[in-house]
Scaffold this active site. Structure first.
Site, mmCIF file in Angstrom:
data_model
loop_
_atom_site.group_PDB
_atom_site.id
_atom_site.type_symbol
_atom_site.label_atom_id
_atom_site.label_comp_id
_atom_site.label_asym_id
_atom_site.label_seq_id
_atom_site.Cartn_x
_atom_site.Cartn_y
_atom_site.Cartn_z
ATOM 1 N N HIS A 119 29.992 15.564 129.388
ATOM 2 C CA HIS A 119 31.010 16.579 129.100
ATOM 3 C C HIS A 119 31.061 16.937 127.617
ATOM 4 O O HIS A 119 31.431 18.054 127.262
ATOM 5 C CB HIS A 119 32.379 16.129 129.610
ATOM 6 C CG HIS A 119 32.625 16.506 131.042
ATOM 7 N ND1 HIS A 119 32.065 15.823 132.093
ATOM 8 C CD2 HIS A 119 33.333 17.536 131.584
ATOM 9 C CE1 HIS A 119 32.432 16.386 133.233
ATOM 10 N NE2 HIS A 119 33.180 17.432 132.945
ATOM 11 N N ASP B 204 29.638 19.404 138.242
ATOM 12 C CA ASP B 204 30.730 18.763 137.517
ATOM 13 C C ASP B 204 30.988 17.370 138.076
ATOM 14 O O ASP B 204 31.168 16.400 137.331
ATOM 15 C CB ASP B 204 31.987 19.633 137.647
ATOM 16 C CG ASP B 204 33.071 19.277 136.642
ATOM 17 O OD1 ASP B 204 32.777 18.625 135.621
ATOM 18 O OD2 ASP B 204 34.234 19.669 136.880
ATOM 19 N N HIS C 211 28.507 19.535 127.362
ATOM 20 C CA HIS C 211 29.105 20.776 127.875
ATOM 21 C C HIS C 211 29.918 21.456 126.786
ATOM 22 O O HIS C 211 29.799 22.661 126.542
ATOM 23 C CB HIS C 211 30.012 20.496 129.078
ATOM 24 C CG HIS C 211 31.005 21.593 129.335
ATOM 25 N ND1 HIS C 211 32.222 21.677 128.667
ATOM 26 C CD2 HIS C 211 30.954 22.675 130.142
ATOM 27 C CE1 HIS C 211 32.862 22.765 129.059
ATOM 28 N NE2 HIS C 211 32.120 23.388 129.960
ATOM 29 N N HIS D 209 31.258 26.176 134.242
ATOM 30 C CA HIS D 209 31.549 24.856 133.663
ATOM 31 C C HIS D 209 30.601 23.785 134.203
ATOM 32 O O HIS D 209 29.934 23.075 133.448
ATOM 33 C CB HIS D 209 33.004 24.482 133.957
ATOM 34 C CG HIS D 209 33.360 23.070 133.616
ATOM 35 N ND1 HIS D 209 33.672 22.660 132.339
ATOM 36 C CD2 HIS D 209 33.451 21.959 134.400
ATOM 37 C CE1 HIS D 209 33.935 21.362 132.339
ATOM 38 N NE2 HIS D 209 33.812 20.914 133.575
#
Length: 385
Positions: free
Chosen positions: A262, A179, A265, A279
């Site tokens: 992201h 992340d 994601h 995540h």
């Protein structure tokens, strides 16, 4: 001369009220909470409560605060947020504490906002950069990304106990590294494009610099930190990586900006194939996709893929459960990743859906080459897909 009526674009930097990190930090949570309220509610799942209650009970007793837990349902969905907000109101609580990982913390933020009270992040893992930010990721009931929810303030307090981080499975720390590594990849793209950040302003130099600092620390300390955590140890490398994952990445993504990593994601959450990934593991697939999409130098892409593969992060669609799927499945991912309002639109160019799908497909070859260079086994498809 005609008057310019367009509102100026401002640079905005956001941060929590206080950040406290170290081994034994949770043992100080009571005294740190006392200035914020007298009737706190702690939101935690059964596992986290079992791990922390023995430390928190004496800490709250010393601070003369009641220790009241509420069981967390597992995901920050609209229904779970509403339920916790009602518990806060019915119990007369004046501060809410998310204890554990990013999902509990994001739920506490949203419920605290609904209830009109301060919220606090008490992290026992360093698996995401959620603890410091003024936003929550809201999910659908089946685990798909639904929306970002933004607040006009950050957590009043962030506490990260590195003793608990070191005692948790190393996969949590690895996911947090995935992340956090995306933070610089995305912040530099936002800076180049003069796009806006998650706090609705142009990026500040501070936010962008902190994103880069997080990146530099991780390249220096991540391998040694993961090795230490495998043995339950808190070392200077562990402390550095926890700060990079949590504080620096949190400030960097919020005030530096998000881009394609992201967004990809978010797209990956739209298909059930990827729900086994954390995540930060999905974000790592997104980082590779963004690098390919931007046309980054092959040496840079390969170096990043090999580094993250060595850290145990997924670098192929196969590991994500998407290695043998048809275009119709990837088109679902791409549609969600490129939806209006998604952060992929912060790039300096507007990629087509086909370009995003091709970049995703290309990740497979990049990741396989990286694993071979690193001497790792061939990627395996998770069970069930």
């Amino acid at each position: 001369m005609a008057e310019d009526t367009q509102a100026p674009q401002l640079r905005v930097f956001a941060s929590p009220g206080r950040y406290v990190q170290g081994r034994g930090a949770l043992a100080r949570l009571g005294e740190l909470l006392a200035p914020l309220g007298s009737r706190p509610l702690l939101l935690a799942d059964d596992t986290v409560r079992g791990l922390t209650e023995g430390v928190l009970a004496p800490a709250f007793s010393r601070a003369e605060l009641p220790l009241t837990f509420e069981r967390f349902g597992g995901l920050p969905t609209r229904s779970e947020i509403g339920r916790v907000a009602r518990v806060l109101a019915d119990g007369g609580h004046d501060v809410v504490v998310g204890v554990g990982g990013g999902t509990a913390i994001d739920t506490a933020k949203a419920a605290g906002d609904d209830a009109g009270i301060p919220w606090v992040s008490a992290a026992t893992v360093a698996s995401t950069d959620a603890p410091t930010s003024a936003l929550s990721v809201v999910y659908t009931e089946d685990g798909g990304f639904e929306s970002y929810r933004f607040y006009d303030r950050n957590p009043a307090l962030v506490v990260v106990d590195t003793g608990f981080v070191a005692a948790a499975p190393a996969r949590f720390l690895s996911a947090g590294i995935g992340d956090a590594l995306a933070t610089w990849i995305e912040a530099r793209a936002v800076e180049r494009a003069h796009s806006t950040t998650m706090v609705d302003g142009l990026p500040t130099r501070a936010g962008t610099a902190l994103a880069r600092l997080s990146w530099d620390i991780l390249w220096e300390s991540a391998p040694a930190a993961l090795e230490a955590v495998e043995h339950g140890l808190v070392t200077p490398d562990v402390e550095a990586v926890v700060e990079a994952n949590t504080l620096l990445s949190g400030l960097g993504f919020e005030s530096g900006g998000l881009a394609a990593a992201h967004a990809v994601h978010d797209g990956l959450t739209a298909v059930e194939h990827t729900h086994h990934l954390a995540h930060g593991e999905k974000v790592n697939i997104g980082s590779l996709t963004q690098l390919v999409l931007e046309g980054a130098p092959a040496a840079e892409v390969d170096r990043f893929a090999e580094f993250t593969a060595r850290l145990g992060l997924p670098t192929t669609l196969t590991e994500a459960g998407l290695g043998d799927v048809g275009d119709e499945v990837l088109d679902e991912v791409v549609a969600a990743a490129t939806a209006p309002g998604e952060t992929i639109h912060n790039l300096a160019f507007s990629p087509t859906a086909r370009e995003v799908r091709d970049a995703l497909r290309a990740v497979e070859g990049v990741g396989r080459r990286a694993r071979r260079r690193a001497g790792l086994e061939e990627p395996r498809t998770p069970g069930g897909h």
